[in-house]
Design a protein around this motif. Sequence first.
Motif, short mmCIF file in Angstrom:
data_model
loop_
_atom_site.label_atom_id
_atom_site.label_comp_id
_atom_site.label_asym_id
_atom_site.label_seq_id
_atom_site.Cartn_x
_atom_site.Cartn_y
_atom_site.Cartn_z
N ALA A 19 6.54 1.17 0.54
CA ALA A 19 5.91 -0.06 1.02
C ALA A 19 5.34 -0.90 -0.12
O ALA A 19 5.49 -2.13 -0.15
N HIS A 56 3.84 -0.12 10.79
CA HIS A 56 3.70 1.32 10.55
C HIS A 56 3.62 2.04 11.89
O HIS A 56 3.03 1.53 12.83
N CYS A 87 10.97 4.39 3.58
CA CYS A 87 10.04 5.51 3.49
C CYS A 87 8.62 4.97 3.30
O CYS A 87 8.43 3.88 2.75
N ASP A 88 7.64 5.74 3.72
CA ASP A 88 6.25 5.28 3.62
C ASP A 88 5.88 4.91 2.19
O ASP A 88 5.15 3.93 1.96
N ASN A 89 6.37 5.69 1.22
CA ASN A 89 5.97 5.45 -0.17
C ASN A 89 6.76 4.32 -0.84
O ASN A 89 6.63 4.09 -2.04
N LEU A 96 5.88 -6.29 8.14
CA LEU A 96 5.94 -4.85 7.90
C LEU A 96 5.03 -4.16 8.91
O LEU A 96 3.89 -4.62 9.14
N LEU A 120 -1.67 1.60 3.43
CA LEU A 120 -0.94 0.36 3.60
C LEU A 120 -1.87 -0.85 3.49
O LEU A 120 -1.52 -1.87 2.90
N ASP A 141 7.97 1.29 8.36
CA ASP A 141 7.70 2.55 7.65
C ASP A 141 8.20 3.72 8.49
O ASP A 141 8.00 3.74 9.72
N GLU A 142 8.77 4.73 7.85
CA GLU A 142 9.27 5.88 8.61
C GLU A 142 8.15 6.64 9.32
O GLU A 142 8.33 7.19 10.39
N THR A 143 6.95 6.70 8.69
CA THR A 143 5.75 7.29 9.28
C THR A 143 5.85 8.80 9.40
O THR A 143 5.99 9.37 10.49
#
Length: 344
Positions: free
Chosen positions: A217, A153, A213-215, A151, A251, A186-188
């Motif tokens: 993870a 970011h 999406c970030d949320n 994963l 993260l 992650d889209e960031t």
Amino acid sequence: MDTMYWRDNSLYLLDQTRLPFEVTYVKLETYEQVAEAIKTMKVRGAPAIGAAAAYGMVLGALKYSGGAREFEQYLRKVYETLKSTRPTAVNLFWALERMWMRFQKVKNGTTEDVFTGLLAEAYAIFNEDVELNKRIGKYGLDVVPDNATILTHCNAGTLATAGYGTALGVVRAAYDAGKLKRVFADETRPLLQGARLTAFELLEEGIDVTLICDNMAGYVMSLGLVDLVVVGADRVTANGDVANKIGTYSLAILAKEHGIPFYVAAPYSTIDLNLTSGHDIPIEERNPDEVRKIGDRLIAPPQVKVFNPAFDVTPAKYITGIITDRGIVRPPYRENIKKLFGGE
């Protein structure tokens, strides 16, 4: 693809604000244009910013038309202008200092000597970064298990560097070694570097990537789908604290909670021994409209107040190791970073 290249006394930058839908290079002929490109994130990523700024110094020297006596004062203005563009990424200051030191060595020569010397140093900074990143990838292989899912970011790949990448350098090395299963990106938010850049870059190379999406993870980790997290860095302090794109801190905490190794990948030029901890890192705050909008489209009330830090700081206690071009640094960070980089 090339993040940037020098041709016919001009710097050509891949305009990353237009990716992934348009691959366009902008031609920069003045140091002011380079400074603006850095501010507006046409070029971004700590190593790429440093390389672009180095070429900006070359353009400043090339375009000078005044007297010899005033040249050093003028070039110092170029230096300070480029230095002021973004405060967090230490590679910017490192590259500009290298350019200034080279100028001090050649300033008593002819105009051609000065220009040739500065251009040679900019080339050296650019080419060195590619080699550093490849070494990061090689060392990073040691922490990647077989059939791994990584994963990441933001974007710490070719697009963030002179070439190959830091965090994505580890991904590339794992892919080439047959150890990589897939990548979660992650889209960031708010500028979507993961969605626009990392997903684009990995798809271009045929690497299996899944965008989240970030949320998401934490949930993805809870499902047992992540073997390790690898991110880049904009600054690493003497105690191992790391500044990286906003969202990295969260993260790292999630990885710690789920027992997942969390690695930072960065070259020696990102290590800042002058700062004792992450509390000392200046954090850039950007335009509120980056949060209020996606592209040119409002997604929030235009009058709402916004807090928009571009970076956060991940304390060293959440970091499993820092993958550098000289090896992997592990705790205790203050002691081991000094051993590896104390001579810098």
